[in-house]
Design an enzyme around this catalytic site. Structure first.
Site, mmCIF file in Angstrom:
data_model
loop_
_atom_site.group_PDB
_atom_site.id
_atom_site.type_symbol
_atom_site.label_atom_id
_atom_site.label_comp_id
_atom_site.label_asym_id
_atom_site.label_seq_id
_atom_site.Cartn_x
_atom_site.Cartn_y
_atom_site.Cartn_z
ATOM 1 N N ARG A 181 -3.599 -10.020 5.327
ATOM 2 C CA ARG A 181 -4.162 -10.048 3.969
ATOM 3 C C ARG A 181 -3.092 -9.531 3.019
ATOM 4 O O ARG A 181 -2.674 -8.372 3.120
ATOM 5 C CB ARG A 181 -5.422 -9.189 3.900
ATOM 6 C CG ARG A 181 -6.095 -9.160 2.525
ATOM 7 C CD ARG A 181 -7.345 -8.286 2.563
ATOM 8 N NE ARG A 181 -8.004 -8.240 1.267
ATOM 9 C CZ ARG A 181 -7.710 -7.383 0.288
ATOM 10 N NH1 ARG A 181 -6.731 -6.487 0.476
ATOM 11 N NH2 ARG A 181 -8.357 -7.414 -0.859
ATOM 12 N N LYS A 240 0.820 -1.212 0.000
ATOM 13 C CA LYS A 240 0.000 0.000 0.000
ATOM 14 C C LYS A 240 0.857 1.267 0.000
ATOM 15 O O LYS A 240 2.054 1.230 0.232
ATOM 16 C CB LYS A 240 -0.965 -0.017 1.188
ATOM 17 C CG LYS A 240 -2.111 -1.001 0.989
ATOM 18 C CD LYS A 240 -3.170 -0.887 2.067
ATOM 19 C CE LYS A 240 -4.366 -1.783 1.740
ATOM 20 N NZ LYS A 240 -5.409 -1.723 2.793
#
Length: 274
Positions: A255, A221
């Site tokens: 995740r 991210k």
């Protein structure tokens, strides 16, 4: 600390890994890579072979400013993807990444076992009722607004305090609809600035007071690649660092895009605690 996935109890006291499998053309890291059926199945096999406990299937990119996708289009992507995975890997435990009740219902009916909702019911007022009726585990994430507006909704007085209140309200609502297995997700990258993401990670152990399992999704991210001045494709090392920190802060599920590296992080961290 267990969740019931199609009759199988999964113990989350030992951290688990959830592999991301997107069937969208515009996801920030792997968008469009797995369009062909053979490539899609090949990646699902890789996720499972590398040791993932779950496969999280997404049919609507939720990156900042993502394009709107109709419910019909999301259904047309999601259901065949779930069916295809289970055709080849019947024992796979699939999480359906959607904020729409109709898509969640169709995915579970197609064989998925978990609903992963970025909006915790905030974008579809039928979601929690639907999940309660389906009797499946529910991952609820913290966010504000929508993927199209969330980058402008980062004004908090005390972000962690406000998130704890959010989860208190959302989990109580979920319980009222008969949802038994709840997992909370701090929502890294969703309606949070880079610094806010690190503040939440630094204080993530405070979310343990909710007594619900925690899912951490930091994989590749912007909180990593913008800080390091690299691209998402170059953010694997940073991802592993933050996954390890997340484990130390109480994460029960990681995740990730890169399953092998996350499984290794869990193995080393677990051994370190012995």
């Amino acid at each position: 600390m267990t969740i019931n996935c199609k009759g199988t109890l999964i113990d989350l006291t030992q951290p688990k890994v959830m592999g991301i499998l997107n069937c969208t053309p515009d996801s920030f890291f792997d968008g469009g890579k797995y369009k062909a059926e053979t490539e899609f199945i090949k990646q699902a096999e890789r996720i499972l072979t590398e040791g993932a406990d779950f496969i999280d299937v997404g049919a609507y990119s939720t990156k900042p400013n993502a394009d709107f996708v109709s419910e019909e289009e999301e259904l047309a992507r999601m259901v065949p993807a779930v069916e295809l995975i289970l055709k080849h890997f019947p024992e796979a435990i699939i999480s359906a990444d959607t904020f729409r009740a109709a898509v969640a219902k169709a995915a579970i009916e197609a064989g998925a076992a978990i609903v992963n909702d970025i909006a915790a019911g905030g974008l579809d007022d039928k979601m929690m009722q639907t999940v309660g009726e389906l009797k499946v585990p529910y991952i609820m994430m913290h966010m504000r607004g929508t993927p199209q507006t969330m980058t402008k909704l980062t004004d908090y007085e005390d972000i962690v305090k406000e998130m704890l209140l959010y989860f208190s309200q959302k989990t109580a609502e979920a319980r009222s609809f008969g949802i038994d297995d709840i997992i909370i997700d701090p929502g890294f990258g969703f309606a949070k600035t880079l610094q806010q993401n690190y503040e939440v990670l630094n204080k993530m152990e405070l979310f343990k007071m909710t007594e619900f399992p925690i899912l951490a999704g930091v994989s590749r991210k912007s909180m990593i690649y913008k800080l390091l001045g690299v691209t998402p494709q170059e953010a694997l090392n940073g991802t592993t660092v933050l996954n390890t920190i997340a484990l130390s802060k109480g994460a029960n599920i990681l995740r990730v895009h890169d399953v092998k590296e996350a499984v290794e992080a869990v193995k080393i961290y677990s051994h370190f605690l012995r």
